[in-house]
Design a protein around this motif. Structure first.
Motif, PDB file in Angstrom:
ATOM      1  N   LEU A 178       9.554  29.948   6.263  1.00 14.90           N
ATOM      2  CA  LEU A 178      10.399  31.168   6.020  1.00 14.90           C
ATOM      3  C   LEU A 178       9.593  32.105   5.001  1.00 14.90           C
ATOM      4  O   LEU A 178       9.866  33.195   5.259  1.00 14.90           O
ATOM      5  N   LEU A 179       8.851  31.708   4.181  1.00 13.31           N
ATOM      6  CA  LEU A 179       7.998  32.607   3.321  1.00 13.31           C
ATOM      7  C   LEU A 179       6.648  32.966   3.956  1.00 13.31           C
ATOM      8  O   LEU A 179       5.816  33.568   3.416  1.00 13.31           O
ATOM      9  N   ASN A 180       6.727  32.715   5.555  1.00 15.99           N
ATOM     10  CA  ASN A 180       5.491  33.105   6.241  1.00 15.99           C
ATOM     11  C   ASN A 180       4.235  32.513   5.822  1.00 15.99           C
ATOM     12  O   ASN A 180       2.948  33.288   6.026  1.00 15.99           O
ATOM     13  N   TYR A 181       4.419  31.502   5.289  1.00 11.36           N
ATOM     14  CA  TYR A 181       3.077  30.464   5.050  1.00 11.36           C
ATOM     15  C   TYR A 181       2.385  29.954   6.259  1.00 11.36           C
ATOM     16  O   TYR A 181       1.228  30.030   6.833  1.00 11.36           O
ATOM     17  N   GLU A 216       6.475  41.057  -1.024  1.00 13.34           N
ATOM     18  CA  GLU A 216       7.547  41.673  -0.795  1.00 13.34           C
ATOM     19  C   GLU A 216       8.396  42.159  -1.975  1.00 13.34           C
ATOM     20  O   GLU A 216       8.977  43.209  -1.923  1.00 13.34           O
ATOM     21  N   ASN A 217       8.074  41.529  -3.081  1.00 13.23           N
ATOM     22  CA  ASN A 217       9.059  41.866  -4.356  1.00 13.23           C
ATOM     23  C   ASN A 217       8.069  42.676  -5.504  1.00 13.23           C
ATOM     24  O   ASN A 217       8.824  43.016  -6.405  1.00 13.23           O
ATOM     25  N   ARG A 218       6.674  42.792  -5.216  1.00  8.66           N
ATOM     26  CA  ARG A 218       5.846  43.141  -6.303  1.00  8.66           C
ATOM     27  C   ARG A 218       6.301  44.685  -6.849  1.00  8.66           C
ATOM     28  O   ARG A 218       6.165  44.903  -7.973  1.00  8.66           O
ATOM     29  N   ASP A 219       6.806  45.441  -6.029  1.00 12.85           N
ATOM     30  CA  ASP A 219       7.328  46.807  -6.421  1.00 12.85           C
ATOM     31  C   ASP A 219       8.061  46.808  -7.613  1.00 12.85           C
ATOM     32  O   ASP A 219       8.007  47.671  -8.366  1.00 12.85           O
ATOM     33  N   GLN A 237      16.508  37.754   7.380  1.00  9.32           N
ATOM     34  CA  GLN A 237      15.334  38.591   7.753  1.00  9.32           C
ATOM     35  C   GLN A 237      14.954  39.901   6.637  1.00  9.32           C
ATOM     36  O   GLN A 237      13.964  40.003   6.382  1.00  9.32           O
ATOM     37  N   ASP A 238      16.217  40.259   6.392  1.00 11.69           N
ATOM     38  CA  ASP A 238      16.186  41.368   5.337  1.00 11.69           C
ATOM     39  C   ASP A 238      16.481  40.799   4.028  1.00 11.69           C
ATOM     40  O   ASP A 238      17.683  41.239   3.619  1.00 11.69           O
ATOM     41  N   ARG A 239      15.753  39.927   3.409  1.00  7.59           N
ATOM     42  CA  ARG A 239      16.242  39.105   2.248  1.00  7.59           C
ATOM     43  C   ARG A 239      16.693  40.042   1.059  1.00  7.59           C
ATOM     44  O   ARG A 239      17.712  39.446   0.249  1.00  7.59           O
ATOM     45  N   PHE A 240      15.771  40.801   0.635  1.00  2.00           N
ATOM     46  CA  PHE A 240      16.221  41.735  -0.336  1.00  2.00           C
ATOM     47  C   PHE A 240      17.622  42.520  -0.300  1.00  2.00           C
ATOM     48  O   PHE A 240      17.946  42.926  -1.434  1.00  2.00           O
ATOM     49  N   ALA A 297      16.360  30.416  15.196  1.00  3.52           N
ATOM     50  CA  ALA A 297      17.111  29.475  15.026  1.00  3.52           C
ATOM     51  C   ALA A 297      17.210  28.895  13.692  1.00  3.52           C
ATOM     52  O   ALA A 297      18.297  28.334  13.009  1.00  3.52           O
ATOM     53  N   LEU A 298      15.924  28.625  13.056  1.00  4.69           N
ATOM     54  CA  LEU A 298      15.704  28.137  12.072  1.00  4.69           C
ATOM     55  C   LEU A 298      16.286  28.853  10.845  1.00  4.69           C
ATOM     56  O   LEU A 298      16.991  28.445   9.874  1.00  4.69           O
ATOM     57  N   ARG A 299      16.357  30.266  10.872  1.00  4.50           N
ATOM     58  CA  ARG A 299      16.841  31.106   9.936  1.00  4.50           C
ATOM     59  C   ARG A 299      18.210  30.788   9.778  1.00  4.50           C
ATOM     60  O   ARG A 299      19.028  30.582   8.920  1.00  4.50           O
ATOM     61  N   GLU A 300      18.942  30.783  11.164  1.00  2.00           N
ATOM     62  CA  GLU A 300      20.373  30.417  11.167  1.00  2.00           C
ATOM     63  C   GLU A 300      20.962  29.182  10.391  1.00  2.00           C
ATOM     64  O   GLU A 300      21.859  29.020   9.906  1.00  2.00           O
ATOM     65  N   LEU A 301      20.052  28.112  10.970  1.00  2.00           N
ATOM     66  CA  LEU A 301      20.389  26.966  10.217  1.00  2.00           C
ATOM     67  C   LEU A 301      20.268  27.045   8.767  1.00  2.00           C
ATOM     68  O   LEU A 301      21.068  26.443   7.970  1.00  2.00           O
ATOM     69  N   CYS A 302      19.055  27.684   8.213  1.00  2.00           N
ATOM     70  CA  CYS A 302      18.570  27.529   6.576  1.00  2.00           C
ATOM     71  C   CYS A 302      19.922  28.556   5.799  1.00  2.00           C
ATOM     72  O   CYS A 302      19.925  28.121   4.597  1.00  2.00           O
TER      73      CYS A 302
END
Length: 400
Positions: A48-51, A268-271, A345-348, A25-30
């Motif tokens: 959202l950044l899993n912190y 997630e982005n380091r590659d 969820q699949d941000r990239f 629900a939060l993802r849909e709002l954001c």
């Protein structure tokens, strides 16, 4: 403030008041943008950044632990080898017999210190010019790091360390493409004209210095990637969002929270920053080609035009993808794009959709232009309305 916007803020407040956050629900709002008011955006990004864990009852103990861990990183990594820290309960070590600045042993702490200086100089150069059109990063933070600035202890600031650094060999600046920009050691002594940046009084530090510390600690903890030019552009918007949080109990800890959120995002982005992985399926080349593959599917005419002009995706999508569009738009617009990216969820994959949408939105210009005109368009993107871009990207996603 419109009634609909007030209602939207209320929706967020309800979603964030649950003992266990409903992530879907939060993802849909954001996805449609996160309000700044009340620190809502900063809090949502931390989730959202899993912190932050989804169970709110764990937040206090979790945050206390994470901030203690970060303090420990500061103690261990921003320290000159051989200097005792009596106020931290460490006994003084006499390192002169076994370790000294000229010790050739690669495991020598002095050797490590000098190698770290090379990384630090590159970070320092990049963070000082972070968002030069904004005064924010040059301004003093309300919460300087007392652990380092406390006159009772011997920690040296990274700023002082840069000022005092004289590398015996040439200074090597490392960018995303490997080792380049070899400059003479003399230049490292006076990297910046004294009038370029306001010198803050003792006991103060600018926001860019906080960002520098975050990146230096990240580089120390991740020696396989260390620091690569461009990481400063990714950590900058996260730190800005957390440091401008209107809730003092949150923005007081913006540094530690930014570090962990940046680390999670980079995992997630380091590659994209590791050159040896460029041609693998997780590397940047594959992602750049994915933009063209998607364009071919959505707009064959435009795809063929770019192919005909030999405009390769790496000419412009490299920067778009590795820096998450942070250099293509003004900071408030970058933050708005990131609301949507972080919420997907699949941000990239959604980032690739955004890049494809950016091409399709200027298709008429690209179809009419020659190579030079089109390269200028792609390297200085003409549309500033990010809402239009995100709407188009969502449309592409819905039609795929």
């Amino acid at each position: 403030m419109s009634t609909s916007y007030r209602n939207r803020i209320q929706e967020f407040k309800v979603a964030l008041s649950e003992d266990t956050i409903d992530l879907k629900a939060l993802r849909e709002l954001c996805f449609s943008g996160v309000p700044f008011e009340g620190g809502i955006r900063a809090l949502c990004w931390k989730i959202l950044l899993n912190y932050l864990p989804l169970d709110q009852t764990l937040w206090d103990s979790f945050l206390k632990k994470q901030r203690e861990v970060y303090s420990q990183f500061l103690k261990e990594m921003i320290i000159q080898p051989g200097i005792a820290k009596a106020n931290l309960g460490l006994s003084r070590e006499d390192v002169t017999m076994e370790d000294h600045p000229l010790n050739p042993n690669p495991d020598s702490r002095w050797n490590t210190y000098f190698k770290d200086n090379e990384v630090l100089l590159q970070i320092d150069k990049d963070v000082r010019r972070l968002y030069p059109d904004m005064a924010f990063f040059q301004r003093p933070t309300d919460y300087p790091c007392q652990l380092i600035l406390d006159p009772q202890n011997d920690y040296e600031t990274l700023r002082r360390r840069v000022e005092q650094t004289t590398l015996k060999a040439q200074t090597v600046n490392r960018n995303r493409s490997g080792v380049t920009n070899v400059s003479s050691p003399g230049k490292s002594l006076n990297l910046y004209p004294s009038n370029e940046y306001e010198v803050l009084p003792s006991g103060s530090e600018a926001h860019w210095e906080v960002v520098e510390r975050i990146l230096f600690i990240y580089a120390k903890l991740n020696p396989g990637i260390a620091y690569v030019q461009g990481m400063n552009e990714i950590v900058g918007p996260i730190y800005y969002t957390f440091a401008t949080d209107p809730n003092d109990q949150w923005n007081e800890h913006a540094e530690a929270d930014t570090f962990f959120c940046f680390t999670n995002l980079m995992s997630e982005n380091r590659d994209n920053f590791i050159k040896s992985l460029d041609d693998s399926q997780c590397g940047i080349t594959y992602k750049m080609e994915s933009v063209y593959s998607m364009l071919k599917d959505k707009d064959m005419e435009l795809y063929l035009k770019l192919q005909e002009q030999n405009i390769k995706p790496q000419y412009f999508t490299f920067r778009w993808l590795t820096l998450l569009l942070s250099q293509e738009f003004l900071l408030p617009d970058v933050i708005r794009i990131w609301d949507t990216l972080f919420s997907d969820q699949d941000r990239f994959h959604f980032l690739i959709l955004v890049c494809c949408a950016m091409l399709i939105l200027i298709r008429d210009h690209l179809l009419a232009g020659d190579f030079t005109v089109n390269m200028r368009l792609l390297q200085d993107y003409p549309i500033s309305d990010v809402h239009t871009i995100l709407t188009k990207a969502k449309e592409l996603q819905d039609n795929s």
